[in-house]
Design a protein around this motif. Structure first.
Motif, PDB file in Angstrom:
ATOM      1  N   VAL A 188      -7.145  -5.213   1.420  1.00  0.00           N
ATOM      2  CA  VAL A 188      -8.647  -5.243   0.960  1.00  0.00           C
ATOM      3  C   VAL A 188      -8.590  -6.662   0.081  1.00  0.00           C
ATOM      4  N   HIS A 189      -9.373  -7.704   0.249  1.00  0.00           N
ATOM      5  CA  HIS A 189      -9.352  -8.790  -0.376  1.00  0.00           C
ATOM      6  C   HIS A 189     -10.307  -8.882  -1.428  1.00  0.00           C
ATOM      7  N   GLU A 190      -9.898  -8.772  -2.667  1.00  0.00           N
ATOM      8  CA  GLU A 190     -10.773  -9.060  -4.153  1.00  0.00           C
ATOM      9  C   GLU A 190     -10.900 -10.371  -4.260  1.00  0.00           C
ATOM     10  N   ARG A 191     -12.028 -10.905  -4.185  1.00  0.00           N
ATOM     11  CA  ARG A 191     -12.406 -12.187  -4.560  1.00  0.00           C
ATOM     12  C   ARG A 191     -13.683 -12.319  -5.655  1.00  0.00           C
ATOM     13  N   ARG A 192     -13.298 -12.108  -7.026  1.00  0.00           N
ATOM     14  CA  ARG A 192     -14.703 -12.031  -7.714  1.00  0.00           C
ATOM     15  C   ARG A 192     -13.958 -13.300  -8.555  1.00  0.00           C
ATOM     16  N   SER A 202      -5.102  -9.572  -3.256  1.00  0.00           N
ATOM     17  CA  SER A 202      -5.286  -8.625  -2.096  1.00  0.00           C
ATOM     18  C   SER A 202      -4.426  -7.320  -2.152  1.00  0.00           C
ATOM     19  N   ASN A 203      -4.996  -6.284  -2.089  1.00  0.00           N
ATOM     20  CA  ASN A 203      -4.270  -4.870  -2.029  1.00  0.00           C
ATOM     21  C   ASN A 203      -3.967  -4.521  -0.684  1.00  0.00           C
ATOM     22  N   ARG A 206     -19.634   1.056  -2.669  1.00  0.00           N
ATOM     23  CA  ARG A 206     -19.667   0.108  -1.413  1.00  0.00           C
ATOM     24  C   ARG A 206     -20.470   0.336  -0.562  1.00  0.00           C
ATOM     25  N   ASN A 239     -20.679   0.322 -12.075  1.00  0.00           N
ATOM     26  CA  ASN A 239     -19.330  -0.050 -11.713  1.00  0.00           C
ATOM     27  C   ASN A 239     -18.632   1.047 -12.476  1.00  0.00           C
TER      28      ASN A 239
END
Length: 271
Positions: A67-71, A77-78, A262, A253
């Motif tokens: 899972v790529h978190e890009r904020r 990435s996890n 999601r 959130n």
């Protein structure tokens, strides 16, 4: 006498699996007196060959297991789920979630009745690529799968031949989130254990090199919440807090389960 016997028993059971630089009693004092908040930094806690096996199983970031978190405040990435572990990762996860290891953590921190997280919610492999970071924050204090209270975080770094100029250092900040008070280099087989609390601010500096990623294995440990416990998501330090987010978004959130949130976001994107 009882404490000495208990400590000896725990370390005897851990023979060949854990190595500590001093006694658990001394480490507990270091943990309690550490600044800016309770924590330990222990080098070579695990056998190198164990972590070599874990490191060799990390899948490429192009794999759909991630899972790529890009904020704005977070880029890392996890691994999608603990069921994605291969054999060495599974064995390591089982070990750090075992009763023996939980008793060891109690000896180190004086936090009793710790509970494991075999689901590894938000934990497991963390990979921070070039430009990746995690702004200064205090961790989410609740496990979203079980509703248990997060009490401890443990990070074990898997970065061989890591140099300071590569970035990716862990920063520990004061209780106001306004001043960095300790910097920890993410070198191979260095383990950081710290208390999860509302004012225990920390962050990850940006990774600066193209051909290296900062890799770690994370685990959280929990206790049963009491009636005074107030759950919350990650709390960002004041200087990074983005007040442009609408209030309704910040509330969503905080209170909506991640799966539901999601699905809602996906549905909006399909319109």
């Amino acid at each position: 006498m009882m404490a000495t016997m208990q400590e000896t028993g725990i370390m005897t059971m851990m023979a060949g699996k854990i190595k500590l630089p001093v006694s658990t009693a001394e480490l507990q004092q270091q943990y309690k007196n550490a600044k800016p908040f309770p924590h330990l930094v222990i080098d070579n806690m695990f056998p190198d060959e164990v972590l070599d096996g874990v490191l060799n199983e990390i899948p490429p970031l192009t794999d759909d297991k991630w899972v790529h978190e890009r904020r704005e405040r977070l880029a890392k990435s996890n691994l999608r789920s603990a069921v994605e572990f291969e054999e060495k990762g599974y064995q390591f996860s089982a070990f750090v979630n075992s009763a023996k290891f939980l008793y060891l953590l109690t000896e180190l921190t004086d936090i009793w009745s710790l509970l494991p997280d075999p689901y590894m919610g938000g934990a497991g492999f963390h990979v921070v690529p070039k430009g990746g970071k995690f702004d200064v924050h205090a961790d989410r204090n609740i496990d979203q799968n079980t509703g248990l209270r997060r009490r401890l975080a443990m990070l074990t770094y898997l970065n061989k031949n890591w140099k300071p100029e590569y970035g990716g250092q862990l920063e520990l900040w004061d209780t106001t989130g306004s001043r960095c008070e300790r910097v920890v280099e993410p070198i191979f087989n260095r383990t950081v254990i710290f208390e999860v609390a509302d004012q225990n601010f920390h962050g990850v500096r940006p990774v600066l090199v193209e051909d290296r990623a900062r890799m770690s294995f994370a685990a959280y440990f929990h206790t049963v919440p009491d009636e005074k416990f107030i759950p919350h998501a990650s709390v960002y330090a004041p200087t990074f807090y983005d007040r442009r987010d609408p209030l309704r978004k910040r509330i969503a959130n905080e209170v909506i389960p991640p799966v539901v949130y999601r699905v809602v976001r996906w549905a909006k994107g399909k319109k």
